[in-house]
Design an enzyme around this catalytic site. Sequence first.
Site, short mmCIF file in Angstrom:
data_model
loop_
_atom_site.label_atom_id
_atom_site.label_comp_id
_atom_site.label_asym_id
_atom_site.label_seq_id
_atom_site.Cartn_x
_atom_site.Cartn_y
_atom_site.Cartn_z
N GLU A 162 -4.76 -8.77 -0.53
CA GLU A 162 -5.54 -8.49 1.19
C GLU A 162 -6.87 -8.27 0.56
OE1 GLU A 162 -4.15 -5.50 3.48
OE2 GLU A 162 -2.05 -6.00 3.15
N GLU B 164 0.78 -1.17 0.00
CA GLU B 164 0.09 0.09 0.03
C GLU B 164 0.88 1.36 0.05
OE1 GLU B 164 -3.14 -0.16 2.92
OE2 GLU B 164 -3.99 -1.79 1.80
O1 AHR Z 1 -4.94 -6.15 7.19
C1 AHR Z 1 -5.13 -5.03 7.75
C2 AHR Z 1 -4.28 -3.73 7.14
O2 AHR Z 1 -5.08 -3.51 6.00
C3 AHR Z 1 -2.85 -4.01 6.53
O3 AHR Z 1 -2.00 -4.03 7.27
C4 AHR Z 1 -2.89 -2.95 5.18
O4 AHR Z 1 -2.26 -3.24 4.25
C5 AHR Z 1 -4.33 -2.78 5.08
O5 AHR Z 1 -4.68 -1.26 4.74
#
Ligand code: AHR
Length: 516
Positions: A319, A196
Amino acid sequence: MKAQRNWLTCFLLLIVFPLTAQQKAEVVVNVDLGKDTISRHIYGHFAEHLGRGIYGGLWVGEDSPIPNTKGVRNDVIEALKNLQIPNLRWPGGCFADEYHWMDGIGPRNQRPKMVNTHWGGVTEDNSFGTHEFLDLCEVLGTEPYICGNVGSGTVEEMAKWVEYITFDGESPMSALRQQNGREKPWSVKFWGVGNENWGCGGNMTPAAYAEHYRRYATYCRNYGDNKLYRIAGGANVDDYEWTETLMKNIPNRMMNGLSLHYYMHTNGWMDKGSALLFDDNDYINSLVRTVYMDELITKHGNIMDVYDPGKRISIVVDEWGAWYNVEPGTNPGFLFQQNTMRDALIAGLTLNIFHKHCDRVKIANIAQMVNVLQAIIMTEEDKMILTPTYHVFDMYKVHQDALMLPVEVTSPVYSREKKKLPAISATASKDKSGAVHITFVNVDPANEIDITCNLRGMVSGTVKKGQILSAKNLREHNTFEKPDAVQLADFKGAKYKNGDLSLKVPAGSLVTIKIQ
Ligand code: AHR
């Protein structure tokens, strides 16, 4: 008198035609049209240094009274082995861009501590580091996926991490590894270049990140047979400009995957909703937001097609999952939420979307594995439970590395207020033994659906197995007191004759049928 007659007519009609007529869906599975494989890596998991995800959830230390293998709890290892998890992403998430791997090697009692600023401001003692993670992956028989630090790290730091782990010859880093007790290198193919980076990974513009990426990708080398699969930090949800800029500015040969993160919140980031206390409107909102994944993959994929028509670069949804408000009374920085039958349906819908796009989506990681967000496992001291989402991964493991069979679904609509979506979602695949597995997800919480499914191109065969995941209601979940409130059961109600499968899929359930 007339009013009385009307009442009588209504009464008689209700007897003859019950209030809800049987809902019907038609599905066609094109058994002879499969061409793409469902990569097993879309069944990947994610363990970040966040809350009780690692500490307590996985790592209890070698001296713990909780039975463990090299410090990792045995109950969790067994549960994960059963799922045949193909890869495990670590150490973050946002944590990755603050993590300095050298703090996590060497004697544990000498490792420097740090503050985990993203997740609760707790002190991280670095007792779970590179060796502990890679040993765990070996025990699980899963491929490690390491996310490097771009936000606060250096190219040199990440390049040395690759050398430390994978170099077989004589070098300062391989000597250090050996000094720390590991003679032979590990094989680690999957490397994420930051996480991110539009946000917690450095707040970069896409153009700036693309420049950084090129430098990182240059110096992270292939050593011996260890060919790196380099994954660029991808877009936040629908930031198509991010994808466009990266595809334009990073030569194809330097990138194997481009990540995408998408979390489903009940009503958006500002109103994530409760994992347990949701109403029917929240429910349909969650589903509509879940199937938005299809549009995201399609649109990011369309941009990638322009620069990579051969689909060499994969979309890595590293994710995904449902993200609600934390459970009342728990640390807001630990992201602990319960997991219900609704989450099982969300997982099923999402996996079906990944299957549909398996020509482009090759890796995915549900967030997160233990005790965090849409967890598949929860622990409390020495106790462990499996969540409804765990059972979906168990049910779906038959699709790993199988040939995706295109499906066509004609389904009744499930609607509420102005929101609607098809009640039935289906996916199918053929495994190496020739067995066909078809999974149906019925998101309608009130209506059983009568399905006729034509297996076009396959007339012989019999139903070999059926499994169902269902519950009394959508809010049903497993607890330490009632660990099996939601669990897989045999499904006996499917018939297969002359190429037609027929079954009734109960309201709010998932069913998988094996035909061979
Ligand atoms: O999964 C929780 C968080 O969500 C992670 O650390 C991040 O990459 C995302 O924003």
